[in-house]
Design a protein around this motif. Sequence first.
Motif, mmCIF file in Angstrom:
data_model
loop_
_atom_site.group_PDB
_atom_site.id
_atom_site.type_symbol
_atom_site.label_atom_id
_atom_site.label_comp_id
_atom_site.label_asym_id
_atom_site.label_seq_id
_atom_site.Cartn_x
_atom_site.Cartn_y
_atom_site.Cartn_z
ATOM 1 N N LYS A 334 28.253 -25.639 4.174
ATOM 2 C CA LYS A 334 28.695 -26.429 5.339
ATOM 3 C C LYS A 334 29.477 -27.671 4.890
ATOM 4 C CE LYS A 334 27.683 -30.230 7.697
ATOM 5 N NZ LYS A 334 26.954 -31.469 7.399
ATOM 6 N N GLU A 335 28.983 -28.359 3.874
ATOM 7 C CA GLU A 335 29.681 -29.557 3.381
ATOM 8 C C GLU A 335 31.102 -29.230 2.933
ATOM 9 O OE1 GLU A 335 25.635 -31.401 1.466
ATOM 10 O OE2 GLU A 335 27.418 -31.307 0.178
ATOM 11 N N LYS A 343 38.396 -24.071 9.584
ATOM 12 C CA LYS A 343 37.909 -23.739 10.918
ATOM 13 C C LYS A 343 37.027 -22.487 10.839
ATOM 14 C CE LYS A 343 39.005 -22.752 15.637
ATOM 15 N NZ LYS A 343 39.896 -22.039 16.549
ATOM 16 N N HIS A 344 35.784 -22.598 11.318
ATOM 17 C CA HIS A 344 34.881 -21.453 11.357
ATOM 18 C C HIS A 344 34.707 -20.986 12.797
ATOM 19 C CE1 HIS A 344 34.043 -22.156 7.175
ATOM 20 N NE2 HIS A 344 33.224 -21.124 7.145
ATOM 21 N N LEU A 345 34.987 -19.704 13.022
ATOM 22 C CA LEU A 345 34.831 -19.129 14.365
ATOM 23 C C LEU A 345 33.404 -18.735 14.660
ATOM 24 C CD1 LEU A 345 37.782 -16.614 14.802
ATOM 25 C CD2 LEU A 345 37.443 -18.812 15.949
ATOM 26 N N PHE A 346 32.707 -18.273 13.627
ATOM 27 C CA PHE A 346 31.424 -17.611 13.846
ATOM 28 C C PHE A 346 30.777 -17.390 12.487
ATOM 29 C CE2 PHE A 346 29.109 -13.443 14.294
ATOM 30 C CZ PHE A 346 28.166 -13.842 15.227
ATOM 31 N N GLY A 393 20.325 -17.668 11.469
ATOM 32 C CA GLY A 393 19.820 -17.625 10.103
ATOM 33 C C GLY A 393 19.771 -18.996 9.445
ATOM 34 N N THR A 394 18.811 -19.172 8.552
ATOM 35 C CA THR A 394 18.577 -20.441 7.853
ATOM 36 C C THR A 394 19.824 -20.952 7.136
ATOM 37 O OG1 THR A 394 16.329 -19.661 7.495
ATOM 38 C CG2 THR A 394 17.037 -21.554 6.182
ATOM 39 N N ASP A 395 20.573 -20.062 6.524
ATOM 40 C CA ASP A 395 21.721 -20.500 5.723
ATOM 41 C C ASP A 395 22.955 -20.815 6.551
ATOM 42 O OD1 ASP A 395 20.655 -20.232 3.004
ATOM 43 O OD2 ASP A 395 20.455 -18.124 3.556
ATOM 44 N N VAL A 396 23.046 -20.233 7.757
ATOM 45 C CA VAL A 396 24.226 -20.509 8.588
ATOM 46 C C VAL A 396 23.956 -21.629 9.592
ATOM 47 C CG1 VAL A 396 25.274 -18.225 8.303
ATOM 48 C CG2 VAL A 396 23.682 -18.616 10.213
ATOM 49 N N GLU A 397 22.675 -21.924 9.782
ATOM 50 C CA GLU A 397 22.293 -22.983 10.735
ATOM 51 C C GLU A 397 22.994 -24.325 10.472
ATOM 52 O OE1 GLU A 397 18.102 -23.790 10.996
ATOM 53 O OE2 GLU A 397 17.949 -22.423 12.707
ATOM 54 N N ASN A 400 25.975 -25.260 12.490
ATOM 55 C CA ASN A 400 25.836 -25.745 13.872
ATOM 56 C C ASN A 400 26.298 -27.194 14.002
ATOM 57 O OD1 ASN A 400 22.734 -23.973 14.658
ATOM 58 N ND2 ASN A 400 24.858 -23.348 14.874
ATOM 59 N N GLU A 401 26.096 -27.972 12.931
ATOM 60 C CA GLU A 401 26.525 -29.384 12.962
ATOM 61 C C GLU A 401 28.037 -29.497 13.120
ATOM 62 O OE1 GLU A 401 24.886 -31.489 9.543
ATOM 63 O OE2 GLU A 401 23.113 -30.190 9.687
ATOM 64 N N LEU A 402 28.745 -28.448 12.735
ATOM 65 C CA LEU A 402 30.204 -28.434 12.926
ATOM 66 C C LEU A 402 30.576 -27.667 14.192
ATOM 67 C CD1 LEU A 402 31.326 -27.576 9.257
ATOM 68 C CD2 LEU A 402 30.694 -29.802 10.224
ATOM 69 N N ASP A 403 29.591 -27.459 15.072
ATOM 70 C CA ASP A 403 29.812 -26.737 16.332
ATOM 71 C C ASP A 403 30.244 -25.284 16.147
ATOM 72 O OD1 ASP A 403 28.997 -28.490 18.264
ATOM 73 O OD2 ASP A 403 30.899 -29.579 18.272
#
Lengths: 453, 453
Positions: A334-335, A343-346, A393-397, A400-403
Amino acid sequence: MKKPLIKILPLLLGGILFAQNKQDSIQFKRISDEILINEQAYSNLYDLTKNIGHRLSGSESYEKATKWAFDKLKEAGADKVWYQEVMVPVWVRGKESLQIKTAKGQWKKLNMLSLGNSEGTKGQDLTAEIILVKSFDEFNKLSEADVKGKIVFFNYPFNQTFISTGQAYGDAGKYRSTTASLVAKKGGKAVIIRSLSSSFDDVPHTGMMRYQEGIEKIPAVAIGPKSADELEKTLKSEKILAKLNSNCTMKPDKLSHSVIGEITGKKDQSVIVVGGHLDSWDVGEGASDDGTGIVQSIEILRTFKKLNLQNNHTIRVVCFANEENGVKGGKKYKEEAQKNNEKHLFAIESDGGGFTPRGFGLDMKEGKRRQIQSWASLFFPYGIYDFTKTYSGTDVEPLNELDVPTAELVPDSQRYFDIHHTAEDTFEKVNRREMLLGAVAMGQLIYMIDKNW
Amino acid sequence: MKKPLIKILPLLLGGILFAQNKQDSIQFKRISDEILINEQAYSNLYDLTKNIGHRLSGSESYEKATKWAFDKLKEAGADKVWYQEVMVPVWVRGKESLQIKTAKGQWKKLNMLSLGNSEGTKGQDLTAEIILVKSFDEFNKLSEADVKGKIVFFNYPFNQTFISTGQAYGDAGKYRSTTASLVAKKGGKAVIIRSLSSSFDDVPHTGMMRYQEGIEKIPAVAIGPKSADELEKTLKSEKILAKLNSNCTMKPDKLSHSVIGEITGKKDQSVIVVGGHLDSWDVGEGASDDGTGIVQSIEILRTFKKLNLQNNHTIRVVCFANEENGVKGGKKYKEEAQKNNEKHLFAIESDGGGFTPRGFGLDMKEGKRRQIQSWASLFFPYGIYDFTKTYSGTDVEPLNELDVPTAELVPDSQRYFDIHHTAEDTFEKVNRREMLLGAVAMGQLIYMIDKNW
């Protein structure tokens, strides 16, 4: 007579939607057939579990697994494969044993595992009386005098009445993660917990525990359900001494890697992530947790390439480092995404085992969730019907901070917590077709998202 | 101001329905909790599979199983338990072997099983050349001269692309049931088929075949998928001789029994049937096929008694005789019901293995099906969502002739045809919670039908 547009528009739209739906269902079947017939995932899982085996963060076998994942992503046809650096905690188990002695008896060994991140006894015997509590309520009623110098045994049962075993795991989880520091605060010497297991066998389950800052780090271990039942029964009539000897400890953090491979988007470089975690606990083979998530994700990349699906956006497989005892890989990912303005869609993860899939957990805004739910009829023939869960999932959660809308594959949960974090988490416990259907479902969802978002 | 009735009636009805629904969901949970906590089904299955084992119609072990079922129904609290007489076919396997020899090679043994009801070679070596066909189409193109004196090997694959493995089983099933007589008509000496297996291991699967009247009864055997693949490969480049030696044969019919137990209806004596089949093939332990259906059905009776559910109608557990090679138990049950003028409200069978349930097959008039479908939201929390299938169980199907609505539990199908009719169909392949959830779902459905029909 010409019909006014307002009357024929719904028919036109209906026709377009029907044709669209038919086109999608043809692609759904192409993805499914490709995976069910030409899959590489099952032999990849064999290779990962049998030739590398378990692979805790910081271990040599984890480093082997990163090279393995790199090569497999290349083989599957990734346009680009790379390592993402991440500092991970290094916990080592070493030799360990737990023995008990009743008033009249000999010392008797129990099957046990130290909990992950726990400190041990530094190879010294820690001998003390065991006291039994069934819950936090019971523990909270004990005074410091009751606990001081003792080993506290929390025999909190895995709630069999929950239909989703994940719910029972969550319910009992706090006994694994928090009890050591609570006991230390009252002067206790160690903690024994009943394993978080849906079974009644005698297999101990490890898993992460945490110490509170500034509190003495006392050892925490788990025993199997059968030993736990027997121990409780004996403790009701007599005093029992325990002798714990263990060497587990936390070493300095170490540089490690997540492994990433992608197919470049044809239209833009927005990213769709599918992944699992490459690390595992240091027992068994890390097959269901989470070898299956890794090989399913690689299988999806292989399938998009093989079918030449011409994805609009970049489809990226992430084999996350260190899910089990730190989630450093997920946080670092995420960092980096943020730093590089990607940009992440999903993002979707598979970390519930390679059991027949039933649905998706959807952690996202209501509008996005509704759109995915509107595709339900396409998924129904593949046994996918549950779009009600809202976790991911724990690793993709962290994304969420980046919406970023995140998700998790929801497989059937009944067998997972029989083997989770144990020596029994082996290749043989994974069914080929069940695991493949998980890859099919995620592949189909990614196809829809790539096309519609 | 008083509201006109027409305006408040929907609210009133809505309120009643909501309260009703809540009441039902409480009973659903009571049934589920009772089974998940206090079940006897898993230890019953252990007992049946390990202390009796496989139990083909006419065998001594089948007779043991009838006594076992009688006792277990009594233990579970049945008001009345009895044996229902039925004449069953008696097929015995005896010693058997299949060897092959390539042009340059030694004789080599293949894992094999004669198909159920097949005649053998009477202990003599039957030696002949093998010819390969992949399908009926290929076979039909062969002349009598091509086939005469040969052993025909049908290597028709189990279609991996069907999501329901039952569909693939149905698709390949005709190669097991019909090929012997087709080959005999063209002068062939024996038939080898590829096992009806979703797996790629080397385990042979038996199962029923049929001879056409007036056609020579030539032997029919199955080999495992791995042997089948290897045999096909070799046959493409060289001639192979096969040597079959077997002793299987059909003996005279014998008197046997289905076992029946019931809780008498409080309001009337109309009957709701829940059952499975007590017989199994003569290999493995008959655990998933159909020990699980038997212990689930007994568990439902135990649960209704234990919870004192005060069923309006009679709930009857039927442990059917002879499903595997004749369905004599199911047919006899229907005849007796007709003769005794018993009114049957509903009959459900569990014969798809003790895997996590997903729904019910509903073979009944549209109105009844719609009514059951209207209860879907009650079932959803238990993972039951599929009410689209319209088939029912083999043993309850004959009741359709009496216009009885029939059904089958639909468990997840992915693992069943890995082990079906094989030495691998053992207790260890059954997961406790998955199997119990099947009993929960059927118990809940019976509760609703008992209350509403």
